[in-house]
Design an enzyme around this catalytic site. Structure first.
Site, PDB file in Angstrom:
ATOM      1  N   ILE A   1       1.000  -1.339  -0.008  1.00  0.00           N
ATOM      2  CA  ILE A   1       0.007   0.008  -0.031  1.00  0.00           C
ATOM      3  C   ILE A   1       0.841   1.255   0.099  1.00  0.00           C
ATOM      4  O   ILE A   1       0.276   2.382  -0.602  1.00  0.00           O
ATOM      5  CB  ILE A   1      -1.058  -0.214   1.070  1.00  0.00           C
ATOM      6  CG1 ILE A   1      -2.076   0.933   0.918  1.00  0.00           C
ATOM      7  CG2 ILE A   1      -0.520   0.151   2.561  1.00  0.00           C
ATOM      8  CD1 ILE A   1      -2.914   0.938  -0.531  1.00  0.00           C
TER       9      ILE A   1
ATOM     10  N   SER B   1      11.655   0.431   7.697  1.00  0.00           N
ATOM     11  CA  SER B   1      11.019  -0.944   7.407  1.00  0.00           C
ATOM     12  C   SER B   1      12.090  -2.014   7.328  1.00  0.00           C
ATOM     13  O   SER B   1      13.257  -1.635   7.178  1.00  0.00           O
ATOM     14  CB  SER B   1      10.661  -0.796   5.761  1.00  0.00           C
ATOM     15  OG  SER B   1       9.626  -1.619   5.833  1.00  0.00           O
ATOM     16  N   ARG B   2      11.719  -3.203   7.871  1.00  0.00           N
ATOM     17  CA  ARG B   2      12.741  -4.266   8.003  1.00  0.00           C
ATOM     18  C   ARG B   2      13.467  -4.590   6.584  1.00  0.00           C
ATOM     19  O   ARG B   2      14.641  -4.793   6.726  1.00  0.00           O
ATOM     20  CB  ARG B   2      12.158  -5.335   8.816  1.00  0.00           C
ATOM     21  CG  ARG B   2      11.653  -5.082   9.953  1.00  0.00           C
ATOM     22  CD  ARG B   2      10.581  -6.208  10.491  1.00  0.00           C
ATOM     23  NE  ARG B   2       9.711  -6.549   9.512  1.00  0.00           N
ATOM     24  CZ  ARG B   2       9.245  -7.764   9.201  1.00  0.00           C
ATOM     25  NH1 ARG B   2       9.051  -8.363  10.395  1.00  0.00           N
ATOM     26  NH2 ARG B   2       8.198  -7.749   8.388  1.00  0.00           N
TER      27      ARG B   2
ATOM     28  N   LYS C   1      -5.573   1.730   7.708  1.00  0.00           N
ATOM     29  CA  LYS C   1      -6.864   0.982   8.260  1.00  0.00           C
ATOM     30  C   LYS C   1      -6.426  -0.524   8.061  1.00  0.00           C
ATOM     31  O   LYS C   1      -5.714  -0.988   7.469  1.00  0.00           O
ATOM     32  CB  LYS C   1      -8.078   1.163   7.266  1.00  0.00           C
ATOM     33  CG  LYS C   1      -8.034   0.872   5.732  1.00  0.00           C
ATOM     34  CD  LYS C   1      -7.896  -0.568   5.020  1.00  0.00           C
ATOM     35  CE  LYS C   1      -8.635  -1.920   5.518  1.00  0.00           C
ATOM     36  NZ  LYS C   1      -8.514  -2.843   4.651  1.00  0.00           N
TER      37      LYS C   1
ATOM     38  N   ASP D   1     -10.830  -7.885   6.270  1.00  0.00           N
ATOM     39  CA  ASP D   1      -9.844  -6.826   5.889  1.00  0.00           C
ATOM     40  C   ASP D   1     -10.328  -5.922   4.532  1.00  0.00           C
ATOM     41  O   ASP D   1     -10.492  -4.648   4.929  1.00  0.00           O
ATOM     42  CB  ASP D   1      -8.520  -7.448   5.241  1.00  0.00           C
ATOM     43  CG  ASP D   1      -7.588  -6.386   4.858  1.00  0.00           C
ATOM     44  OD1 ASP D   1      -7.176  -5.554   5.635  1.00  0.00           O
ATOM     45  OD2 ASP D   1      -7.275  -6.223   3.791  1.00  0.00           O
TER      46      ASP D   1
HETATM   47  P1  NAP Z   1       1.970  -5.881   3.198  1.00  0.00           P
HETATM   48  O1  NAP Z   1       2.573  -5.017   1.823  1.00  0.00           O
HETATM   49  O2  NAP Z   1       2.008  -7.402   3.276  1.00  0.00           O
HETATM   50  O3  NAP Z   1       2.856  -5.136   4.445  1.00  0.00           O
HETATM   51  C1  NAP Z   1       3.401  -3.764   4.432  1.00  0.00           C
HETATM   52  C2  NAP Z   1       4.499  -3.968   5.197  1.00  0.00           C
HETATM   53  O4  NAP Z   1       4.513  -3.968   6.421  1.00  0.00           O
HETATM   54  C3  NAP Z   1       5.607  -5.060   4.727  1.00  0.00           C
HETATM   55  O5  NAP Z   1       6.147  -4.866   3.648  1.00  0.00           O
HETATM   56  C4  NAP Z   1       6.482  -5.256   5.725  1.00  0.00           C
HETATM   57  O6  NAP Z   1       7.621  -4.454   5.506  1.00  0.00           O
HETATM   58  C5  NAP Z   1       5.874  -4.860   7.113  1.00  0.00           C
HETATM   59  N1  NAP Z   1       5.501  -5.843   7.925  1.00  0.00           N
HETATM   60  C6  NAP Z   1       4.968  -6.939   7.508  1.00  0.00           C
HETATM   61  N2  NAP Z   1       4.812  -7.782   8.633  1.00  0.00           N
HETATM   62  C7  NAP Z   1       5.498  -6.981   9.671  1.00  0.00           C
HETATM   63  C8  NAP Z   1       5.717  -7.364  10.937  1.00  0.00           C
HETATM   64  N3  NAP Z   1       5.481  -8.488  11.404  1.00  0.00           N
HETATM   65  N4  NAP Z   1       6.055  -6.293  11.706  1.00  0.00           N
HETATM   66  C9  NAP Z   1       6.467  -5.289  11.452  1.00  0.00           C
HETATM   67  N5  NAP Z   1       6.135  -4.894   9.944  1.00  0.00           N
HETATM   68  C10 NAP Z   1       5.902  -5.806   9.223  1.00  0.00           C
HETATM   69  O7  NAP Z   1       0.667  -5.046   3.226  1.00  0.00           O
HETATM   70  P2  NAP Z   1      -0.261  -3.983   2.705  1.00  0.00           P
HETATM   71  O8  NAP Z   1      -1.098  -4.542   1.633  1.00  0.00           O
HETATM   72  O9  NAP Z   1       0.711  -2.835   2.276  1.00  0.00           O
HETATM   73  O10 NAP Z   1      -1.132  -3.516   3.808  1.00  0.00           O
HETATM   74  C11 NAP Z   1      -0.835  -2.999   4.913  1.00  0.00           C
HETATM   75  C12 NAP Z   1      -1.829  -2.120   5.760  1.00  0.00           C
HETATM   76  O11 NAP Z   1      -2.562  -1.405   4.588  1.00  0.00           O
HETATM   77  C13 NAP Z   1      -2.931  -3.113   5.855  1.00  0.00           C
HETATM   78  O12 NAP Z   1      -3.496  -2.857   7.308  1.00  0.00           O
HETATM   79  C14 NAP Z   1      -4.014  -3.092   4.912  1.00  0.00           C
HETATM   80  O13 NAP Z   1      -5.374  -3.405   5.455  1.00  0.00           O
HETATM   81  C15 NAP Z   1      -3.829  -1.683   4.354  1.00  0.00           C
HETATM   82  N6  NAP Z   1      -4.380  -1.523   3.162  1.00  0.00           N
HETATM   83  C16 NAP Z   1      -3.894  -2.390   2.034  1.00  0.00           C
HETATM   84  C17 NAP Z   1      -4.356  -1.940   0.647  1.00  0.00           C
HETATM   85  C18 NAP Z   1      -3.871  -3.023  -0.334  1.00  0.00           C
HETATM   86  O14 NAP Z   1      -4.373  -2.796  -1.491  1.00  0.00           O
HETATM   87  N7  NAP Z   1      -2.914  -3.925  -0.426  1.00  0.00           N
HETATM   88  C19 NAP Z   1      -5.242  -1.034   0.422  1.00  0.00           C
HETATM   89  C20 NAP Z   1      -5.640  -0.348   1.678  1.00  0.00           C
HETATM   90  C21 NAP Z   1      -5.233  -0.526   2.877  1.00  0.00           C
HETATM   91  P3  NAP Z   1       9.293  -4.846   6.033  1.00  0.00           P
HETATM   92  O15 NAP Z   1       9.176  -6.343   6.053  1.00  0.00           O
HETATM   93  O16 NAP Z   1      10.085  -3.922   5.310  1.00  0.00           O
HETATM   94  O17 NAP Z   1       9.258  -4.350   7.503  1.00  0.00           O
END
Ligand code: NAP
Length: 310
Positions: free
Chosen positions: A17, A39-40, A93, A171
């Protein structure tokens, strides 16, 4: 136009995101200067990158605000750290994995005199305000929420969504609830059926029924296995006509006629709202969508269904 005093912001949890929405929205908004990321594994080109929020805040004390974009189960600690350091906080969110942790963050923000924003991006979809105005002027006789999408298409290989606190099909379902709680009368859940794949800790489909104080009954169908056309719809039958809000809030149709449709610009609008909050010393933390998800898990009957594999 360059803002005379842009908000110096850091971004945390560089993943899908952040790349899809946060970085373009911040780059286009003169009210912000993105100064660092934490970020990690993920990195943002052209700014300082750190492995943790603690390291970022220590090395770049001029940061005034942070955007926390990691999955909800891992957001509280980072938010707590940022608020304790006196930074304004933008929460992706859902704002947390539990209602009480976000209540605690709200209190911390108040004590520290900084802004906390629980962002609900779907509320900023182009036809949501028009739907709200329409429903406010009408008597609603029936309403329904249908959110059906393909998890393999939208969340490939994301493990956190299937673990406790990842919410499974809630979600995306919480996006529907963020719109429903904004446009429909106040409601509470009267029944919920949650289908958990036998190899996962979060539901893949859910059937929920809400009731409003007026007696209005609102069924909600959530399905994460929908291939082909995707449905993100809220419908209502009213004394002023039949309403269809489709495309996740993108398009409003009344009695078959399109009355509002626009270009999607949810994240630019979220960042404008956050800047307003920071500059006016206020917070915006509406927990209604999260409370409904908590209630669905509390009241829901749990069914075990076929295993899910990516
Ligand atoms: P994602 O790419 O799977 O995760 C975002 C980042 O969070 C990962 O790249 C990771 O970065 C970090 N992360 C993952 N696990 C972690 C942990 N155990 N501890 C600390 N950091 C961690 O997810 P995303 O799709 O971006 O979604 C993130 C949020 O945005 C969610 O709440 C989701 O509901 C919301 N969202 C997503 C979308 C969508 O289309 N994907 C749309 C609207 C809102 P590092 O490994 O570099 O730390």
């Amino acid at each position: 136009m360059i803002h005379a005093n842009p908000i110096r912001i850091g971004i945390v949890g560089v993943g899908k995101i952040v790349r899809d929405q946060h970085l373009p929205a911040l780059a286009a908004d003169p009210d912000y200067r993105l100064v660092a990321a934490a970020s990690r594994h993920g990195k943002v080109d052209g700014i300082s990158n750190f492995p943790s929020i603690e390291a970022m805040l220590e090395a770049v004390p001029e940061i005034e605000a942070v955007s926390l974009c990691m999955p909800p189960q891992f957001r509280y600690e980072a938010a707590h750290t940022a608020l304790a350091a006196g930074k304004h906080v933008f929460l992706e969110k859902p704002p947390g994995a539990t209602v009480s942790e976000v209540e605690h963050l709200k209190a911390s923000a108040r004590n520290k005199g900084v802004s906390l924003f629980a962002s609900w991006h779907s509320r900023y979809a182009p036809a949501v305000e028009a739907a709200r105005d329409f429903l406010a002027s009408a008597h609603v006789r029936a309403a329904a929420i249908t959110w059906k999408e393909d998890v393999r298409r939208w969340h490939p290989n994301q493990e956190w969504i299937w673990t406790p606190g990842g919410f499974g099909v809630f979600d995306p379902g919480i996006n529907a609830l963020s719109i429903a709680t904004h446009i429909l009368p106040a409601m509470h859940i009267v029944s919920a059926d949650l289908d958990f794949p036998e190899n996962r800790d979060a539901p893949v489909t859910a059937h929920v029924v809400f009731r409003a104080a007026t007696g209005l009954r609102v069924p909600m169908e959530l399905d994460w296995l929908q291939t082909g056309p995707q449905s993100w719809d809220i419908t209502a039958e009213t004394d002023k006509g039949s309403m269809l809000l489709s495309g996740g809030g993108a398009r409003l149709v009344i009695d078959g006629k399109v009355v509002q449709e626009g270009q999607e610009a949810e994240y630019p609008a979220l960042y404008r709202r956050f800047a307003e909050l920071v500059r006016s010393g206020r917070s915006d933390v509406d927990l209604a969508p999260l409370q409904h998800v908590a209630d669905a898990f509390m009241l829901g009957k749990r069914n075990v269904v076929a295993p899910f594999f990516d």
